[in-house]
Design a protein around this motif. Structure first.
Motif, short mmCIF file in Angstrom:
data_model
loop_
_atom_site.label_atom_id
_atom_site.label_comp_id
_atom_site.label_asym_id
_atom_site.label_seq_id
_atom_site.Cartn_x
_atom_site.Cartn_y
_atom_site.Cartn_z
N HIS A 6 0.83 -1.21 0.00
CA HIS A 6 0.00 0.00 0.00
C HIS A 6 0.87 1.27 0.00
N ALA A 7 0.68 2.11 -1.00
CA ALA A 7 1.36 3.41 -1.11
C ALA A 7 2.89 3.31 -1.00
N GLY A 8 3.45 2.23 -1.52
CA GLY A 8 4.91 2.11 -1.59
C GLY A 8 5.59 1.73 -0.30
N LYS A 9 4.83 1.33 0.70
CA LYS A 9 5.45 0.99 2.00
C LYS A 9 6.40 -0.19 1.88
N ALA A 10 6.10 -1.13 0.97
CA ALA A 10 6.98 -2.29 0.78
C ALA A 10 8.37 -1.86 0.33
N VAL A 11 8.43 -0.89 -0.57
CA VAL A 11 9.72 -0.39 -1.06
C VAL A 11 10.51 0.26 0.09
N LYS A 12 9.83 1.06 0.87
CA LYS A 12 10.50 1.76 1.98
C LYS A 12 11.06 0.76 2.99
N ASN A 13 10.28 -0.28 3.31
CA ASN A 13 10.77 -1.28 4.26
C ASN A 13 11.86 -2.16 3.67
N ALA A 14 11.76 -2.48 2.38
CA ALA A 14 12.80 -3.29 1.74
C ALA A 14 14.14 -2.53 1.75
N MET A 15 14.08 -1.24 1.44
CA MET A 15 15.31 -0.43 1.45
C MET A 15 15.87 -0.30 2.87
N MET A 16 14.99 -0.21 3.82
CA MET A 16 15.40 -0.14 5.23
C MET A 16 16.16 -1.41 5.61
N LEU A 17 15.62 -2.57 5.21
CA LEU A 17 16.26 -3.84 5.52
C LEU A 17 17.60 -3.96 4.81
N ILE A 18 17.65 -3.56 3.54
CA ILE A 18 18.89 -3.64 2.77
C ILE A 18 19.99 -2.84 3.46
N GLU A 19 19.67 -1.65 3.92
CA GLU A 19 20.67 -0.82 4.61
C GLU A 19 21.18 -1.51 5.87
N MET A 20 20.29 -2.18 6.59
CA MET A 20 20.70 -2.89 7.81
C MET A 20 21.58 -4.09 7.47
N LEU A 21 21.23 -4.81 6.39
CA LEU A 21 22.01 -5.97 5.99
C LEU A 21 23.40 -5.57 5.49
N LYS A 22 23.49 -4.39 4.90
CA LYS A 22 24.79 -3.91 4.40
C LYS A 22 25.80 -3.75 5.52
N ARG A 23 25.31 -3.50 6.71
CA ARG A 23 26.20 -3.33 7.87
C ARG A 23 26.68 -4.67 8.40
N GLN A 24 26.07 -5.74 7.89
CA GLN A 24 26.41 -7.08 8.34
C GLN A 24 27.15 -7.82 7.23
N PRO A 25 27.98 -8.81 7.57
CA PRO A 25 28.61 -9.61 6.51
C PRO A 25 27.57 -10.51 5.87
N SER A 26 27.18 -10.21 4.65
CA SER A 26 26.17 -11.03 3.98
C SER A 26 26.36 -10.95 2.48
N ALA A 27 25.63 -11.80 1.77
CA ALA A 27 25.73 -11.83 0.31
C ALA A 27 24.48 -11.25 -0.32
N VAL A 28 23.87 -10.28 0.36
CA VAL A 28 22.62 -9.73 -0.17
C VAL A 28 22.88 -8.99 -1.48
N SER A 29 22.05 -9.30 -2.46
CA SER A 29 22.16 -8.66 -3.77
C SER A 29 21.18 -7.49 -3.80
N THR A 30 21.71 -6.28 -3.74
CA THR A 30 20.84 -5.12 -3.56
C THR A 30 20.98 -4.06 -4.63
N GLN A 31 22.12 -3.99 -5.27
CA GLN A 31 22.36 -2.92 -6.22
C GLN A 31 22.13 -3.38 -7.65
N PRO A 32 21.85 -2.46 -8.56
CA PRO A 32 21.71 -2.86 -9.96
C PRO A 32 22.94 -3.63 -10.40
N SER A 33 22.72 -4.76 -11.03
CA SER A 33 23.84 -5.59 -11.45
C SER A 33 24.62 -4.91 -12.58
#
Length: 275
Positions: A240-267
């Motif tokens: 609803h109203a883009g909330k999924a995008v906002k929360n996904a970006m929030m999670l990505i930023e948190m994962l970036k601070r951790q050692p992980s293999a999250v694929s987040t940026q344009p390839s």
């Protein structure tokens, strides 16, 4: 730790315009913007629940994304909610529809209704679905709390069916958040915590923005599953109203601070293809 992808459940929403998409964006430009500008490298396709997937549409999706983009497609409701029709024909039509995604199709999500409980008949149905989708990575999402427990998870492991880990309102009868792995694919789906879940129309049901504190609590469970899985998908369905995008970006930023293999940026493929 395997690969991890974070994205949203769907992308083509009018109420995202002005919230996460620029004003005046055309529908045909949304998927490209989703990948290149918002930076997502995976998408859960949801329209295929309401209508049998069209090979023409899937070919269009493939052409509008880079070679490295990943798709998960939600199964048509005739396979999960309206059983009783010719299953063999329904499965064939669905598979023909998604065929143009080819190697970019990473999994099929079968989301079952609250009325789908763990009876012998329904477990046999899961086995048959697994057989008919033997060439696909398959993930099942349940609504009913009766599917909770290690016995049910072991049954899914025996079938190599992935378990969709859900976060949804803590209401009687709905599944609790249970981070478990039953196949090589880890799968998280965040629906929001709107307590009026059973009373709201679908378009309002997912009107919920997770707080930073709430999202932060998901980081460790996601990483724990990812360490054991070959691939882990995390999709926000609070669209609803883009909330999924906002929360996904929030999670990505948190994962970036951790050692992980999250694929987040344009390839590299996306940047090369779209500039």
């Amino acid at each position: 730790m395997g690969e991890m992808f974070v994205g949203t459940s769907g992308f083509s929403f009018d109420d995202w315009i002005g919230e996460v998409y620029p004003p005046g964006i055309k529908k045909q430009d949304m998927l490209r913007y989703y990948e290149v500008n918002l930076g997502f490298t995976a998408l859960e396709v949801n329209y295929t629940y309401y209508a049998m997937p069209s090979a023409r549409t899937m070919e269009s999706f493939s052409k509008r994304t880079s070679k490295g983009f990943s798709f998960v497609v939600k199964a048509y409701k005739g396979l999960t909610h309206e059983k009783g029709r010719d299953l063999k024909a329904q499965c064939r039509l669905f598979q023909q529809g998604v065929a143009p995604l080819d190697g970019n199709l990473k999994a099929v999500l079968f989301q079952f209704p609250y009325s789908f409980v763990p009876s012998d008949e329904n477990i046999d149905y899961l086995k048959e679905l697994r057989e008919r989708f033997a060439d696909y990575e398959s993930v099942v999402e349940f609504r009913n709390v009766q599917w909770s427990g290690e016995e049910r998870l072991d049954m899914l492991r025996s079938l190599s069916l992935g378990y969709c880990i859900v976060d949804e309102p803590k209401l009687k009868g709905l599944l609790p958040f249970t981070p478990a792995l039953t196949s090589s694919t880890g799968y998280f789906r965040f629906h929001g915590r709107n307590r009026a879940w059973f009373r709201e129309p679908v378009d309002v049901r997912y009107d919920y923005l997770y707080s930073e504190k709430e999202v932060e609590q998901f980081v460790a469970p996601i990483q724990n599953v990812s360490r054991q899985a070959k691939t882990t998908f995390v999709f926000f369905n609070n669209c609803h109203a883009g909330k999924a995008v906002k929360n996904a970006m929030m999670l990505i930023e948190m994962l970036k601070r951790q050692p992980s293999a999250v694929s987040t940026q344009p390839s590299a493929e996306a940047k090369k293809s779209f500039g």
